[in-house]
Structures are given as C-alpha cells and as structure tokens.
Scaffold this motif. Structure first.
Motif, PDB file in Angstrom:
ATOM      1  N   ARG A 111      -4.510  62.113  31.025  1.00 60.73           N
ATOM      2  CA  ARG A 111      -4.322  61.540  29.944  1.00 60.73           C
ATOM      3  C   ARG A 111      -2.850  61.949  29.376  1.00 60.73           C
ATOM      4  NH1 ARG A 111      -7.656  63.322  25.674  1.00 60.73           N
ATOM      5  NH2 ARG A 111      -7.098  61.817  24.372  1.00 60.73           N
ATOM      6  N   ALA A 112      -2.191  63.320  29.869  1.00 56.10           N
ATOM      7  CA  ALA A 112      -1.244  63.477  29.351  1.00 56.10           C
ATOM      8  C   ALA A 112      -0.047  62.616  30.259  1.00 56.10           C
ATOM      9  CB  ALA A 112      -1.103  65.336  29.779  1.00 56.10           C
ATOM     10  N   ALA A 138       0.259  59.449  28.923  1.00 52.22           N
ATOM     11  CA  ALA A 138       1.138  59.461  27.498  1.00 52.22           C
ATOM     12  C   ALA A 138       2.565  59.890  27.774  1.00 52.22           C
ATOM     13  CB  ALA A 138       0.577  60.733  26.704  1.00 52.22           C
ATOM     14  N   ALA A 139       2.876  60.484  29.118  1.00 49.10           N
ATOM     15  CA  ALA A 139       4.548  60.588  29.296  1.00 49.10           C
ATOM     16  C   ALA A 139       4.794  59.450  29.864  1.00 49.10           C
ATOM     17  CB  ALA A 139       4.469  61.787  30.330  1.00 49.10           C
ATOM     18  N   ALA A 140       4.204  58.856  30.775  1.00 45.46           N
ATOM     19  CA  ALA A 140       4.759  57.369  31.199  1.00 45.46           C
ATOM     20  C   ALA A 140       4.721  56.443  30.263  1.00 45.46           C
ATOM     21  CB  ALA A 140       3.791  57.205  32.425  1.00 45.46           C
ATOM     22  N   GLY A 141       3.873  56.644  29.372  1.00 44.23           N
ATOM     23  CA  GLY A 141       3.842  55.444  28.219  1.00 44.23           C
ATOM     24  C   GLY A 141       5.188  55.729  27.402  1.00 44.23           C
ATOM     25  N   ALA A 142       5.688  56.757  27.425  1.00 46.06           N
ATOM     26  CA  ALA A 142       6.783  57.368  26.353  1.00 46.06           C
ATOM     27  C   ALA A 142       7.875  56.734  27.250  1.00 46.06           C
ATOM     28  CB  ALA A 142       6.948  58.702  26.126  1.00 46.06           C
ATOM     29  N   TRP A 179       8.010  65.630  26.541  1.00 47.37           N
ATOM     30  CA  TRP A 179       6.951  66.764  26.095  1.00 47.37           C
ATOM     31  C   TRP A 179       5.813  66.238  25.469  1.00 47.37           C
ATOM     32  CZ3 TRP A 179       8.490  72.092  26.010  1.00 47.37           C
ATOM     33  CH2 TRP A 179       9.719  72.409  26.540  1.00 47.37           C
ATOM     34  N   VAL A 180       4.704  66.809  25.954  1.00 51.55           N
ATOM     35  CA  VAL A 180       3.498  66.230  25.520  1.00 51.55           C
ATOM     36  C   VAL A 180       2.395  67.362  24.933  1.00 51.55           C
ATOM     37  CG1 VAL A 180       1.302  65.124  26.482  1.00 51.55           C
ATOM     38  CG2 VAL A 180       3.652  64.267  27.244  1.00 51.55           C
ATOM     39  N   HIS A 181       1.888  67.035  23.957  1.00 53.18           N
ATOM     40  CA  HIS A 181       0.814  68.119  23.316  1.00 53.18           C
ATOM     41  C   HIS A 181      -0.392  67.166  23.101  1.00 53.18           C
ATOM     42  CE1 HIS A 181      -0.757  71.179  20.708  1.00 53.18           C
ATOM     43  NE2 HIS A 181      -1.411  70.111  20.342  1.00 53.18           N
ATOM     44  N   LEU A 182      -1.432  67.786  24.019  1.00 55.43           N
ATOM     45  CA  LEU A 182      -2.522  66.817  24.012  1.00 55.43           C
ATOM     46  C   LEU A 182      -3.923  67.867  24.285  1.00 55.43           C
ATOM     47  CD1 LEU A 182      -4.078  64.367  24.096  1.00 55.43           C
ATOM     48  CD2 LEU A 182      -3.923  64.313  26.452  1.00 55.43           C
ATOM     49  N   VAL A 236      -2.734  71.676  24.377  1.00 57.42           N
ATOM     50  CA  VAL A 236      -2.008  72.208  25.439  1.00 57.42           C
ATOM     51  C   VAL A 236      -0.771  71.518  25.379  1.00 57.42           C
ATOM     52  CG1 VAL A 236      -1.526  72.499  27.824  1.00 57.42           C
ATOM     53  CG2 VAL A 236      -3.948  72.868  26.963  1.00 57.42           C
ATOM     54  N   THR A 237       0.406  72.214  25.582  1.00 57.80           N
ATOM     55  CA  THR A 237       1.757  71.270  25.615  1.00 57.80           C
ATOM     56  C   THR A 237       2.365  71.703  26.912  1.00 57.80           C
ATOM     57  OG1 THR A 237       2.296  71.887  23.118  1.00 57.80           O
ATOM     58  CG2 THR A 237       4.256  71.685  24.463  1.00 57.80           C
ATOM     59  N   GLN A 238       2.996  70.453  27.324  1.00 57.43           N
ATOM     60  CA  GLN A 238       3.659  70.612  28.673  1.00 57.43           C
ATOM     61  C   GLN A 238       4.951  69.831  28.671  1.00 57.43           C
ATOM     62  OE1 GLN A 238      -0.057  69.129  30.865  1.00 57.43           O
ATOM     63  NE2 GLN A 238      -0.031  70.908  31.974  1.00 57.43           N
ATOM     64  N   ARG A 239       5.937  69.996  29.514  1.00 50.72           N
ATOM     65  CA  ARG A 239       7.001  69.404  29.750  1.00 50.72           C
ATOM     66  C   ARG A 239       7.078  68.851  31.128  1.00 50.72           C
ATOM     67  NH1 ARG A 239      12.637  72.962  29.576  1.00 50.72           N
ATOM     68  NH2 ARG A 239      11.322  74.005  31.175  1.00 50.72           N
ATOM     69  N   LEU A 240       7.334  67.450  30.831  1.00 51.96           N
ATOM     70  CA  LEU A 240       7.289  66.714  32.330  1.00 51.96           C
ATOM     71  C   LEU A 240       8.828  66.152  32.599  1.00 51.96           C
ATOM     72  CD1 LEU A 240       4.494  66.060  30.684  1.00 51.96           C
ATOM     73  CD2 LEU A 240       3.965  65.148  32.997  1.00 51.96           C
ATOM     74  N   ARG A 241       9.520  66.252  33.769  1.00 51.95           N
ATOM     75  CA  ARG A 241      10.763  66.096  33.679  1.00 51.95           C
ATOM     76  C   ARG A 241      10.639  64.654  34.869  1.00 51.95           C
ATOM     77  NH1 ARG A 241      10.625  71.237  33.315  1.00 51.95           N
ATOM     78  NH2 ARG A 241       9.834  71.664  35.510  1.00 51.95           N
ATOM     79  N   PRO A 242      10.844  63.697  34.321  1.00 50.48           N
ATOM     80  CA  PRO A 242      10.871  62.398  35.239  1.00 50.48           C
ATOM     81  C   PRO A 242      11.763  62.353  36.174  1.00 50.48           C
ATOM     82  CG  PRO A 242      11.066  61.661  32.945  1.00 50.48           C
ATOM     83  CD  PRO A 242      11.540  63.301  33.036  1.00 50.48           C
TER      84      PRO A 242
END
Length: 638
Positions: free
Chosen positions: A459-460, A463-467, A528-531, A534-540
């Motif tokens: 899900r996280a 959400a990141a890919a959706g952004a 950055w995703v908070h779900l 939990v908060t995580q940073r994802l670098r594309p």
C-alpha cells in the motif's frame, strides 16, 4: 493572577520552548518579543510573537548566545523582563547580571544560585553541607592526568567522567577500567570546552542500574519553597533524555516526601527564586536510596508532564515570582492527578546511529487528544545549527497504562514528512517489556538491538507510485519525461516504479490513491509516505538507474571493500586519531566530527593503510571523504 506581572516580556530562545512561553504570555495578556537568527527568520515563533527582532547570524554564538544583542533587543522593544527558556543563556550568570544592569527582570534565580548550581563540583559540595545525599566522587580541577588516574584507582571503577559546567549529558563518559581513562578524559574535555567554554571535569562513582529521578521546585522571594512531585527520566540515550513521565512508577509516597524535602533544602540553601529542578540518581537495587546529581536553574524540557499532573502553569508561576509576588499555594495544596508521559521527537536517523537529520518539513500534522509542543510547521527548515528536537508529544490519562497507550497512538498519528525522525524508534521503545512494566533504568536503550528499517508494504509503494503518476506532464508537451506510460505507438502501458529505500531496492506492483495516507515529494524528488503509523522515504529510480545499480552490485560481489571513509553528517573535525600512512585494524578510530554539540567518530572499514585527508578544525559536509584505507600488503607499508 488578577493582573499581568509585566506588560512586555522578551523570550530569549527559539523553537518549541519560545512558542510555549509565548502561549502563556498571550493568555495572561502580556506582549511578547521574539528574537531570531538568520536561520530562524521564517520560524513559527517569530510569526507568533507580537514583535520579532533579528539578533545575528545562524550560528548560536552569533545570535542566541550574544548577550549584548539580546539585551539590546529587550531594551529597544520596551521589554520589562526577559524569559530565557532552557539551553542557550538560561543558566548563564553573566547574562542574568547583564539583564539586571540594564534594568530588566531576569525570569530566573539570582546570581548566587546560578553560580553555585551552575558548577557540578561546587554544587555537590554545597548541598552536601545542607544534608542532601551526594554520589561519592572527586573534582579533577587542577589535577594532572596522572593524579586523576591515581584518585580514580583509589575510588574504584567503574566511574563516570562528566564536565563540571553545563548539563544535558553532554561530554559524559563511562570508564570501566584504567585502560579507558585517558581517552575518556580527552573526549570529555573536548566536548566541555566546545559546549560550555570550560573543560573542568568531575569523576563520580557509577551507580549500577540507575534511575534518573528529578524533582520540580518553585520558590519565591518571600521564603516560600514547594515541590511539585517527581519526574522519571531514566529512558536516556547517551545521557540525553528521550521519554519522561510523572509521577515515577518507582517512587512511593514516603520516598516522594523525602525526595521533595531534599530538593527543597537544596533550593533554599542558595536562596533560590523561580522554577528549578533538582536531579537525583536512584539505585535500581535500592529505590529508597538516592543521590544528588545537579540542580538545573531553569525550566526543563520535560516540564509539561508536571504541568499536566498538577494543573499548574510553570511559566505563569515563573513570571509571578519574577515580579516579586509570593507563591499562591502551599505544599499541602499540591496534588498529583493521573499520569503523564512525554516523548521527544528528534530530527534524526535511528537506523544510521541516530545521526541528526536536516531538511525542509514538507508536511506536518500533529496528533489529536494530546498536548503537542512543536518547533515546526509545514514548510519549516530543520538546520544543523541547533538541537535536533522538533516537537514533544505529551499524553495524560488516569493511570500509567492508559497514558502509555494514548502516547503510542498519538505518535502513530504524528506526521513529519521531509525529515527523518525517531518516531518509529519511540514507539518501539514504548513496547519494551521493562518500559511497559515500569522497571526503568538508564541502560535500557543502550541494550536495545540495532534499529531495523522495515521494507515498505504494497500500500505504501502504491501510494508513492500514485504520487509520481499524478505528476503533471512537462509544460512544453514533451513526451520523453511523462510518467503515464505513453508510447510512440499510441498505446499506453502501465509504468513499473522502482524505489531505493533504507531497507533496499523495491518495486511497486501498482499505483493509485490509498486511503489514510499522507504523501508528499521533497525538493530532491524523493517521495515521503506516512501510512498506518509508519513514515518512509522512497527515492524513485529510473529503469536505467535501477539496471545500472544491479550491474554494479553484481560487479562488487568479489571486489575489495571500498577505501573511502565518508563524513556521516556535516560538522567540524575535532580529532584525528592516527597519523597519515599508519596501518590500522578494521574498526580503528580515524577521526571525530562534532555536530550539534555531539561527537561522532568514523572508523576504518577494514584493515589497511590509512590516508588521512582532513585536519583538526576542518569543516566537512555530509559524505565528504575524510580518509581512505587501502589494502596495502604489510611488507609495503610506508
């Protein structure tokens, strides 16, 4: 309080404590004056004050520690009083004197209390003469290292080495045996000189399984002294408090009375005036035995837990006392209601050894149903110039179990995107069985396993890919950077998104809008995703970059360890531990960097010959190469 103690008060501080003081000033009908550095020009406390005055550059020495600039700001704005908050100049006797000389009321104790209690050695000797129990130890003032070693052997190990001036655990070193004493003395002196301008040291017996208990006191200029119960501050990392609570689960009514009496004696012995905290060390093996550590002659970071269980606004009482008014209540009027627990939210990276983090807060959302004292809002810049604490989350409930549950739920709701924080670590700490049961002592955090970063769930990732997929097409209409799967043939195909995370490289199976998520992109393009708390940073990663990294990883399988040793964070090189060209073992100390008043030592990644590329005093940025360690055969060593 029927009338305001003052018309205008200058707050000589920044961040969350400045905002907290301004709230009380506004409630009491007093005008507030904020001061700020260049780094804080857009900070919330500047906007919230009635008046704001620039006092200097970003460095604390050029602004918040500049006594003349702060006093001038107070006089120029018509302030009658100066509230120092905590840290910076709050325990500086010269600042208090400068305020008085300028006709300003210093919201704090008098000169004697500041000078006596501001010196750990002097304060310990002083309170011992007034019947307050102290930890056995000795002052290293005027002693050579050889004399210190001799005295240490007489007292016996283990010992705690600590700076005599200042507080906050800065510079403290635990010494298990004589072989570690010299390095501990050098490190403690460096930090003491840098943080407090005084490298005098104090050595004390190390109390086993210690609990850190402190007592809040209030004293007026008419001889009135009361205590407001104790706070448990045993959950510490490197002597820095992380979670605090009131009352202590280890203190019964009889011990509370003895602690309170000792704290009031210590305060009365120096004619104390205002709010202060007397800190004690309590043996985990004998909770009825306690020793004086020091007295903090100011408001404490953790004061909200006392406010919540007593219903007393400590800042309002400070102002009342500073205006010469007597305490409005007696000791018998103080009652503790329920339980309160505070968690300090820091901008730091627990998975990287709790190194301080910097950046812009691209999204901030405070939890509901609890008290939050915050230094940030959406858009606030977190810099390396000041302490990395960005907020305090404080829960109050009928009992300790309910307060723990409420705090954990509140931390799960707290959203900070754009800057790494310790929120996930705080929740892990709250779940430790010893913490749940109240069997606290200062070594709990040190025994916890290394912080592991969980891989983001589906899900996280979605959400990141959706952004990313929702990004607008380029303004020039060019198709080459579109993210919607456009193809020259006209047929769109789903885009495969690959991300680099602290847990490794991952791919999103789908992209879309996810319920209950907070998501935002920073200036570097990271998502950055908070779900689910939990908060995580994802670098594309582009397909080309992801492919290149996989090839590079395969090529490194049989390669030698990399020679470069990089700076983990920006700072100043304060020590170089080996000469250039020396042969070093894996894990050997190479250099030490000071940042945010803390020291960070970099070590050799493997055995080899060290090439040192920096000197003491050098300013380095994060990831600058400090040294190289080459696998030169021993017979070729220079």
């Amino acid at each position: 309080m029927t009338t305001s103690p003052f018309h205008t008060v200058l707050v000589a501080n920044r961040g969350e404590i400045a905002r907290r003081i301004i709230r009380t000033l506004r409630r009491l009908g007093m005008r507030s004056v904020a001061v700020y550095s260049d780094a804080d020009a857009a900070s919330p406390h500047v906007r919230e004050a009635d008046i704001a005055v620039r006092i200097g550059g970003a460095a604390a020495a050029e602004s918040y520690l500049d006594i003349a600039a702060v006093v001038a700001a107070a006089r120029d704005t018509g302030a009658e009083a100066v509230h120092p908050g905590y840290g910076f100049l709050s325990e500086n006797a010269d600042f208090a004197r400068a305020c008085t000389d300028a006709g300003l009321v210093f919201v704090g104790p008098g000169d004697e209390a500041l000078r006596v209690m501001g010196d750990k050695i002097r304060s310990k000797e002083h309170v011992a003469g007034h019947g307050v129990p102290v930890v056995p130890g000795f002052s290293a003032a005027g002693l050579t290292d050889a004399a210190i070693a001799e005295a240490a052997a007489e007292h016996g190990y283990p010992l705690l080495v600590k700076p005599s001036a200042g507080g906050g655990g800065k510079g403290m070193q635990i010494v298990a045996g004589p072989e570690a004493l010299a390095d501990a003395l050098a490190a403690a002196r460096r930090v003491a000189a840098a943080a407090f301008g005084d490298d005098t040291l104090l050595l004390e017996r190390l109390v086993t399984r210690p609990r850190h208990i402190e007592v809040q006191v209030l004293a007026d200029a008419h001889g009135g002294v009361v205590h407001l119960g104790e706070r448990e501050c045993s959950l510490q990392r490197r002597h820095q408090k992380v979670i605090e609570e009131a009352p202590s689960p280890a203190v019964d009514a009889a011990t509370r009375e003895r602690l309170g009496e000792a704290a009031c004696r210590a305060a009365a012995s120096v004619g104390y005036r205002g709010a202060g905290t007397v800190e004690f060390l309590v043996s985990g093996d004998r909770p009825d035995e306690f020793f004086f550590i020091e007295m903090n002659t100011r408001l404490q970071v953790e004061h909200p837990v006392t406010e919540l269980v007593t219903g007393i606004d400590l800042v309002a009482e400070q102002l009342r006392i500073a205006a010469g008014r007597p305490l409005g209540f007696a000791q018998d009027d103080v009652h503790l209601d329920g339980h309160a627990i505070e968690a300090r939210v820091y901008a730091e990276s627990p998975a990287r050894g709790f190194l301080p983090a910097t950046g812009d807060v691209i999204a901030w959302r405070a939890p509901r149903g609890v008290r939050v004292d915050s230094a940030v809002e959406t858009g606030t810049a977190v810099t390396s110039h000041y302490d990395p604490m960005i907020a305090k989350v404080i829960a109050h409930a009928a009992d300790r179990a309910a307060a723990l549950a409420l705090l954990d739920a509140a931390l799960a709701e707290t959203v900070v995107l754009g800057v790494d924080t310790n929120i996930a670590f705080l929740r892990t700490l709250l779940a430790v069985p010893a913490v749940r049961s109240g069997e606290l002592e200062t070594g709990i955090i040190g025994r916890m396993p290394p912080v592991a970063v969980p891989a983001p769930g589906e899900r996280a990732l979605a959400a990141a890919a959706g952004a990313l997929q929702s990004d607008a097409p380029p303004a020039d209409g060019s198709p080459w950077h579109r993210s919607d799967g456009w193809r020259l043939s006209g047929r769109a195909e789903p885009r495969a998104w690959t991300f680099e995370t602290d847990a490794g490289e991952v791919a999103a199976a789908s992209a879309g809008v996810v319920d209950g998520v907070a998501v935002a992109r920073d200036a570097d393009g990271d998502v950055w995703v908070h779900l689910d708390g939990v908060t995580q940073r994802l670098r594309p990663l582009s397909r080309r970059e992801a492919s290149r990294r996989r090839r590079s990883a395969r090529e490194r399988v049989d390669a030698a360890a990399p020679p470069h040793v990089r700076a983990p964070l920006p700072g100043t090189v304060v020590a170089v531990h080996v000469p250039d060209g020396a042969r070093v073992a894996s894990g050997a100390r190479l250099a030490t960097i000071e940042a945010m008043k803390m020291e960070h030592t970099v070590t050799a990644p493997h055995e080899g010959v060290a090439r040192i590329l920096v000197a003491i005093g050098a300013q380095v940025r994060r990831d600058d190469v400090l040294a190289e360690v080459h696998d030169t055969p021993e017979e070729e060593t220079p």
